[in-house]
Motif scaffolding. Structure first.
Motif, mmCIF file in Angstrom:
data_model
loop_
_atom_site.group_PDB
_atom_site.id
_atom_site.type_symbol
_atom_site.label_atom_id
_atom_site.label_comp_id
_atom_site.label_asym_id
_atom_site.label_seq_id
_atom_site.Cartn_x
_atom_site.Cartn_y
_atom_site.Cartn_z
ATOM 1 N N ASN A 238 19.344 -41.997 -23.508
ATOM 2 C CA ASN A 238 19.412 -41.641 -24.916
ATOM 3 C C ASN A 238 18.960 -40.199 -25.154
ATOM 4 O O ASN A 238 18.597 -39.842 -26.279
ATOM 5 C CB ASN A 238 18.548 -42.596 -25.742
ATOM 6 N N THR A 239 18.971 -39.384 -24.105
ATOM 7 C CA THR A 239 18.602 -37.978 -24.245
ATOM 8 C C THR A 239 19.461 -37.327 -25.327
ATOM 9 O O THR A 239 20.671 -37.544 -25.378
ATOM 10 C CB THR A 239 18.791 -37.241 -22.908
ATOM 11 N N LEU A 240 18.831 -36.526 -26.176
ATOM 12 C CA LEU A 240 19.552 -35.902 -27.282
ATOM 13 C C LEU A 240 20.114 -34.542 -26.912
ATOM 14 O O LEU A 240 21.293 -34.269 -27.133
ATOM 15 C CB LEU A 240 18.619 -35.762 -28.494
ATOM 16 N N ARG A 241 19.291 -33.658 -26.337
ATOM 17 C CA ARG A 241 19.699 -32.271 -26.128
ATOM 18 C C ARG A 241 19.916 -31.940 -24.651
ATOM 19 O O ARG A 241 19.110 -32.335 -23.802
ATOM 20 C CB ARG A 241 18.664 -31.311 -26.719
ATOM 21 N N TYR A 242 20.983 -31.180 -24.394
ATOM 22 C CA TYR A 242 21.327 -30.733 -23.053
ATOM 23 C C TYR A 242 21.649 -29.244 -23.105
ATOM 24 O O TYR A 242 22.490 -28.815 -23.897
ATOM 25 C CB TYR A 242 22.557 -31.476 -22.518
ATOM 26 N N ARG A 243 21.008 -28.456 -22.285
ATOM 27 C CA ARG A 243 21.284 -27.029 -22.211
ATOM 28 C C ARG A 243 22.345 -26.754 -21.154
ATOM 29 O O ARG A 243 22.395 -27.439 -20.134
ATOM 30 C CB ARG A 243 19.999 -26.268 -21.888
ATOM 31 N N ALA A 244 23.148 -25.733 -21.398
ATOM 32 C CA ALA A 244 24.241 -25.410 -20.467
ATOM 33 C C ALA A 244 24.216 -23.927 -20.149
ATOM 34 O O ALA A 244 24.510 -23.098 -21.011
ATOM 35 C CB ALA A 244 25.588 -25.807 -21.066
ATOM 36 N N GLY A 245 23.862 -23.597 -18.921
ATOM 37 C CA GLY A 245 23.790 -22.214 -18.480
ATOM 38 C C GLY A 245 22.363 -21.782 -18.248
ATOM 39 O O GLY A 245 21.453 -22.154 -18.997
ATOM 40 N N ALA A 246 22.164 -20.980 -17.189
ATOM 41 C CA ALA A 246 20.813 -20.537 -16.839
ATOM 42 C C ALA A 246 20.188 -19.721 -17.958
ATOM 43 O O ALA A 246 18.980 -19.812 -18.222
ATOM 44 C CB ALA A 246 20.847 -19.719 -15.550
ATOM 45 N N ASP A 247 20.988 -18.918 -18.660
ATOM 46 C CA ASP A 247 20.430 -18.108 -19.743
ATOM 47 C C ASP A 247 19.996 -18.978 -20.916
ATOM 48 O O ASP A 247 19.026 -18.656 -21.616
ATOM 49 C CB ASP A 247 21.442 -17.053 -20.196
ATOM 50 N N ALA A 248 20.683 -20.103 -21.123
ATOM 51 C CA ALA A 248 20.278 -21.022 -22.187
ATOM 52 C C ALA A 248 18.894 -21.592 -21.908
ATOM 53 O O ALA A 248 18.041 -21.681 -22.801
ATOM 54 C CB ALA A 248 21.298 -22.147 -22.334
ATOM 55 N N VAL A 249 18.672 -21.971 -20.657
ATOM 56 C CA VAL A 249 17.365 -22.513 -20.278
ATOM 57 C C VAL A 249 16.282 -21.461 -20.491
ATOM 58 O O VAL A 249 15.233 -21.727 -21.101
ATOM 59 C CB VAL A 249 17.378 -22.988 -18.811
ATOM 60 N N GLU A 250 16.537 -20.248 -20.022
ATOM 61 C CA GLU A 250 15.536 -19.180 -20.117
ATOM 62 C C GLU A 250 15.229 -18.820 -21.565
ATOM 63 O O GLU A 250 14.062 -18.752 -21.975
ATOM 64 C CB GLU A 250 16.046 -17.943 -19.372
ATOM 65 N N LEU A 251 16.269 -18.580 -22.358
ATOM 66 C CA LEU A 251 16.064 -18.146 -23.731
ATOM 67 C C LEU A 251 15.413 -19.224 -24.585
ATOM 68 O O LEU A 251 14.507 -18.940 -25.386
ATOM 69 C CB LEU A 251 17.399 -17.728 -24.345
ATOM 70 N N LEU A 252 15.836 -20.469 -24.417
ATOM 71 C CA LEU A 252 15.269 -21.525 -25.246
ATOM 72 C C LEU A 252 13.848 -21.878 -24.823
ATOM 73 O O LEU A 252 13.022 -22.245 -25.668
ATOM 74 C CB LEU A 252 16.176 -22.759 -25.228
ATOM 75 N N ASP A 253 13.548 -21.749 -23.546
ATOM 76 C CA ASP A 253 12.158 -21.918 -23.107
ATOM 77 C C ASP A 253 11.277 -20.849 -23.738
ATOM 78 O O ASP A 253 10.170 -21.139 -24.232
ATOM 79 C CB ASP A 253 12.057 -21.844 -21.583
ATOM 80 N N ASN A 254 11.760 -19.604 -23.743
ATOM 81 C CA ASN A 254 10.997 -18.516 -24.352
ATOM 82 C C ASN A 254 10.835 -18.725 -25.857
ATOM 83 O O ASN A 254 9.753 -18.486 -26.415
ATOM 84 C CB ASN A 254 11.678 -17.170 -24.099
ATOM 85 N N ARG A 255 11.911 -19.169 -26.500
ATOM 86 C CA ARG A 255 11.825 -19.381 -27.957
ATOM 87 C C ARG A 255 10.794 -20.451 -28.294
ATOM 88 O O ARG A 255 10.067 -20.337 -29.299
ATOM 89 C CB ARG A 255 13.204 -19.792 -28.515
ATOM 90 N N LYS A 256 10.732 -21.476 -27.467
ATOM 91 C CA LYS A 256 9.788 -22.564 -27.705
ATOM 92 C C LYS A 256 8.353 -22.137 -27.423
ATOM 93 O O LYS A 256 7.411 -22.563 -28.110
ATOM 94 C CB LYS A 256 10.156 -23.760 -26.822
ATOM 95 N N ALA A 257 8.174 -21.272 -26.441
ATOM 96 C CA ALA A 257 6.830 -20.905 -25.996
ATOM 97 C C ALA A 257 6.199 -19.802 -26.841
ATOM 98 O O ALA A 257 4.966 -19.730 -26.950
ATOM 99 C CB ALA A 257 6.861 -20.467 -24.532
ATOM 100 N N LEU A 258 7.022 -18.936 -27.438
ATOM 101 C CA LEU A 258 6.500 -17.743 -28.107
ATOM 102 C C LEU A 258 6.483 -17.908 -29.621
ATOM 103 O O LEU A 258 7.335 -18.595 -30.195
ATOM 104 C CB LEU A 258 7.358 -16.527 -27.743
ATOM 105 N N ASP A 259 5.538 -17.249 -30.257
ATOM 106 C CA ASP A 259 5.535 -17.232 -31.721
ATOM 107 C C ASP A 259 6.656 -16.318 -32.207
ATOM 108 O O ASP A 259 7.251 -15.550 -31.440
ATOM 109 C CB ASP A 259 4.177 -16.782 -32.267
ATOM 110 N N ASP A 260 6.941 -16.380 -33.508
ATOM 111 C CA ASP A 260 8.070 -15.636 -34.064
ATOM 112 C C ASP A 260 7.971 -14.136 -33.781
ATOM 113 O O ASP A 260 8.942 -13.508 -33.330
ATOM 114 C CB ASP A 260 8.159 -15.852 -35.577
ATOM 115 N N ALA A 261 6.808 -13.559 -34.056
ATOM 116 C CA ALA A 261 6.663 -12.110 -33.921
ATOM 117 C C ALA A 261 6.889 -11.658 -32.488
ATOM 118 O O ALA A 261 7.562 -10.652 -32.239
ATOM 119 C CB ALA A 261 5.270 -11.677 -34.400
ATOM 120 N N THR A 262 6.358 -12.417 -31.532
ATOM 121 C CA THR A 262 6.510 -12.041 -30.124
ATOM 122 C C THR A 262 7.959 -12.179 -29.673
ATOM 123 O O THR A 262 8.503 -11.291 -28.997
ATOM 124 C CB THR A 262 5.593 -12.903 -29.241
ATOM 125 N N PHE A 263 8.594 -13.271 -30.062
ATOM 126 C CA PHE A 263 9.988 -13.488 -29.653
ATOM 127 C C PHE A 263 10.903 -12.438 -30.279
ATOM 128 O O PHE A 263 11.743 -11.839 -29.601
ATOM 129 C CB PHE A 263 10.454 -14.889 -30.038
#
Length: 273
Positions: A238-263
């Motif tokens: 029942n997994t909801l979200r799937y990332r596709a592409g190495a850049d998707a993994v990298e960018l979305l990990d960064n977006r999740k980890a960083l605050d707005d100003a830093t990102f």
């Protein structure tokens, strides 16, 4: 019994590649597109129905769903793939093109889903896969319209994930990064007004970054997304979200980890703003 997938926007790119992959895996494929008369590859495949579906045309949606059920008896998976990207300063966009972006990427997705849901609910099973984007979790400048639609797709899909579970229907979101498709061609609507001088440095910076050799090397081929779609449909979870592409993994990990100003600061630095 052979399973069946209905795909919107199957004339090129991710949609066409996914149609061929599912066909090769032994599935029946309903490959829909606005101009099926121009398709000469998918029409040659057995167990493949190529038919018209324009997500902004209600009658074509109903007709394609009915024709698919008549041809194969059942629709097990709906892939909402049709869409395009509108980019440019929000102030420069005329309202008709703003409405077209939302009619295609959001309202069309909803209407196609509504056309298939009674059939799936009667069967007590089915899977809806909605193509979102990294742009459904983060934004680039000039993408207020495109990102607005993809943020909407994420919210719609997440709510559906809850409400359709009781009917035995799964909802999945696939979030591609940069993909080597025609997104920059016929799937891209760019508006600019050079008289609005304040926006021009952002326009130049964004298109300079997107046209760079580095960006081209980071773009994944459509088969990368098609294989993620296959996994989403067949993994039994029942997994909801799937990332596709190495850049998707990298960018979305960064977006999740960083605050707005830093990102935002890091993105501005990459764009040279």
């Amino acid at each position: 019994m052979t399973q069946t997938i209905l795909i919107t926007g199957a004339s090129s790119g991710i949609g066409k590649t996914t149609a061929k992959l599912f066909h090769d895996k032994g599935w029946n494929v309903i490959a829909t597109m606005r101009r099926p008369e121009n398709e000469d590859e998918l029409t040659q495949l057995p167990n493949t129905l190529v038919t018209r579906l324009d997500v902004t045309d209600s009658a074509s949606i109903e007709a394609a769903v009915a024709e698919g059920i008549k041809a194969f008896g059942k629709i097990d998976v709906l892939l909402n793939n049709a869409g395009y990207g509108a980019y440019g300063p929000l102030e420069a966009f005329p309202m008709d093109r703003i409405k077209r972006q939302f009619d295609t990427n959001v309202i069309g997705l909803i209407e196609t889903t509504k056309a298939v849901l009674p059939h799936m609910r009667a069967n007590g099973s089915g899977t809806i896969v909605n193509i979102s984007s990294i742009g459904g979790q983060m934004t680039f400048p000039l993408g207020a319209l495109y990102h607005g639609t993809k943020f909407a797709v994420e919210g719609i899909s997440e709510a559906m994930h809850f409400e359709l579970e009781a009917a035995g229907i799964k909802t999945k979101i696939v979030e591609p990064g940069m993909i080597a498709t025609d997104f920059g061609g016929r799937s891209f609507d760019f508006v600019n007004d050079e008289a609005m001088t304040e926006y021009q440095p952002v326009v130049q910076a964004l298109f300079g970054a997107w046209g760079s050799e580095e960006m081209a090397t980071r773009a994944s081929q459509p088969i990368v997304v098609a294989e993620v779609i296959w996994d989403a449909v067949t993994d039994g979870t029942n997994t909801l979200r799937y990332r596709a592409g190495a850049d998707a993994v990298e960018l979305l990990d960064n977006r999740k980890a960083l605050d707005d100003a830093t990102f935002f600061g890091g993105l501005k630095q990459q764009l040279g703003l």
